[in-house]
Enzyme design. Structure first.
Site, short mmCIF file in Angstrom:
data_model
loop_
_atom_site.label_atom_id
_atom_site.label_comp_id
_atom_site.label_asym_id
_atom_site.label_seq_id
_atom_site.Cartn_x
_atom_site.Cartn_y
_atom_site.Cartn_z
N ASP A 60 29.62 55.07 45.94
CA ASP A 60 30.48 55.54 45.11
C ASP A 60 32.00 55.00 45.48
O ASP A 60 32.61 55.79 46.50
CB ASP A 60 30.59 57.13 44.84
CG ASP A 60 31.22 57.60 43.63
OD1 ASP A 60 31.99 56.90 43.30
OD2 ASP A 60 31.17 58.80 43.46
N SER A 91 39.66 40.62 34.91
CA SER A 91 39.39 40.28 33.44
C SER A 91 40.52 39.46 33.01
O SER A 91 41.54 39.30 33.40
CB SER A 91 39.61 41.73 32.75
OG SER A 91 39.60 41.49 31.23
N TYR A 134 43.62 49.80 30.45
CA TYR A 134 42.64 48.87 31.27
C TYR A 134 43.64 47.80 31.83
O TYR A 134 43.23 47.17 33.01
CB TYR A 134 41.72 48.11 30.03
CG TYR A 134 40.63 47.28 30.87
CD1 TYR A 134 39.91 47.80 31.95
CD2 TYR A 134 40.43 45.96 30.44
CE1 TYR A 134 38.97 46.85 32.57
CE2 TYR A 134 39.58 45.30 30.76
CZ TYR A 134 38.70 45.76 31.87
OH TYR A 134 37.80 44.84 32.33
N LYS A 175 43.95 46.36 35.85
CA LYS A 175 43.56 45.01 36.38
C LYS A 175 44.93 44.18 36.84
O LYS A 175 44.71 43.42 37.77
CB LYS A 175 42.90 44.26 35.30
CG LYS A 175 41.52 44.93 34.71
CD LYS A 175 40.50 44.81 35.93
CE LYS A 175 39.38 45.31 35.29
NZ LYS A 175 38.07 45.22 36.63
#
Length: 295
Positions: A66, A144, A157, A161
């Site tokens: 994890d 991304s 997000y 990133k």
């Protein structure tokens, strides 16, 4: 093939992580496919992988990990190192919150960074002492296209990133003296379950205050899903898995950033920034490489 590697992939229960784990195992590499709760909610995924590997006589082992838990990460890395030297760490685990940026609570932001940013820190810090000792190793971190630009409903997000790209690129320079590479993959939209599992903002009152813009989350996610449903080869998640394999097996220096899928202007940004970054590093290199001399 020769020069086979021992590879750990995070978030390998599904999506790109699962595809990459299988692709690397099929190439003969020894793969640790990590996932959370391997005896609970991901029990079937782990069992299916083990059966698949056994039937195909491949070296692939599911392992509990994890990325948000220090002990879990350290235990997994220690277990791997006790069996064989870890050559490659693929930081794949991630989440894609989509919605009005203001409407995400601080707790949600911390949870997202705990996976997308701090998860990479945990796994890297656990693996790197072993790699530095051997003066060899490779870190591949999944960013991304959102790691190179910002857009509405992707604020959280993009922020996570952007942060992980800075961290991974700094490692790239600092690890050079140890023969270790830290590189980044920047996929555009690919057909995984990130759309279906995308966390929504929790502050409903804030969402309502934006009026018609409140529907932006559903519109954006719907646009992605429609694109994936068309079956465009450029959105096939296997493209990313293939690129991971290519980077693992590269025999020469790897680029810091590798864009995969529809470009979306990412390559232009990378090309524009590269010479500026190179000039900065050129000036700093004597300092961080310990080459300074007394005046």
């Amino acid at each position: 093939m020769s020069n086979l590697k021992t590879v750990l992939i995070t978030g390998a229960s599904r999506g790109i992580g699962l595809l990459a784990a299988k692709a690397l195992a099929e190439r003969g590499h020894y793969v640790y496919a990590s996932m959370r709760d391997i005896k609970g909610r991901n029990k079937s995924a782990a069992e299916e992988l083990q059966i698949w590997a056994g039937e195909n006589k491949l070296s692939l082992e599911p392992i509990e990990l994890d990325v948000t838990d220090d002990q879990s990460v350290n235990t997994a890395i220690s277990k791997i190192e006790a069996q064989r030297p870890l050559d490659v760490l693929v930081n794949n685990a991630g989440a894609m919150p989509t919605g009005l940026t203001e409407a995400y609570t601080l707790e949600q932001a911390q949870q997202n960074f705990d996976v997308n940013m701090f998860g990479i820190m945990r796994t890297s810090r656990a693996a790197l002492p072993h790699m530095r000792g051997r003066k060899s190793g490779l870190l591949i971190s999944l960013s991304s296209a959102a790691g190179r630009f910002a857009m509405p409903f992707f604020g959280l997000y993009c922020a996570s990133k952007w942060a992980m790209e800075a961290y991974c690129e700094a490692l790239h320079y600092e690890l050079e003296p140890f023969g270790i590479e830290s590189v980044i993959i920047e996929p555009s939209g690919h057909g995984t379950d990130l759309v279906k599992t995308s966390p929504a903002p929790a502050d409903k009152k804030c969402v309502e205050a934006y009026g018609p813009m409140a529907g932006g989350r559903e519109s954006l996610l719907g646009m992605f899903q429609d694109m994936f449903d068309l079956g465009d080869p450029g959105t096939d998640a296997n493209n990313v898995a293939t690129k991971i394999v290519e980077l693992v097996e590269a025999t020469s220096a790897r680029p810091i950033r590798t864009q995969v899928g529809h470009d979306m202007g990412v390559s232009a940004v990378n090309d524009a920034v590269a010479p500026i970054q190179a000039e900065l590093i050129k000036g700093l290199k004597p300092v961080y490489m310990g080459e300074t001399t007394d005046a």
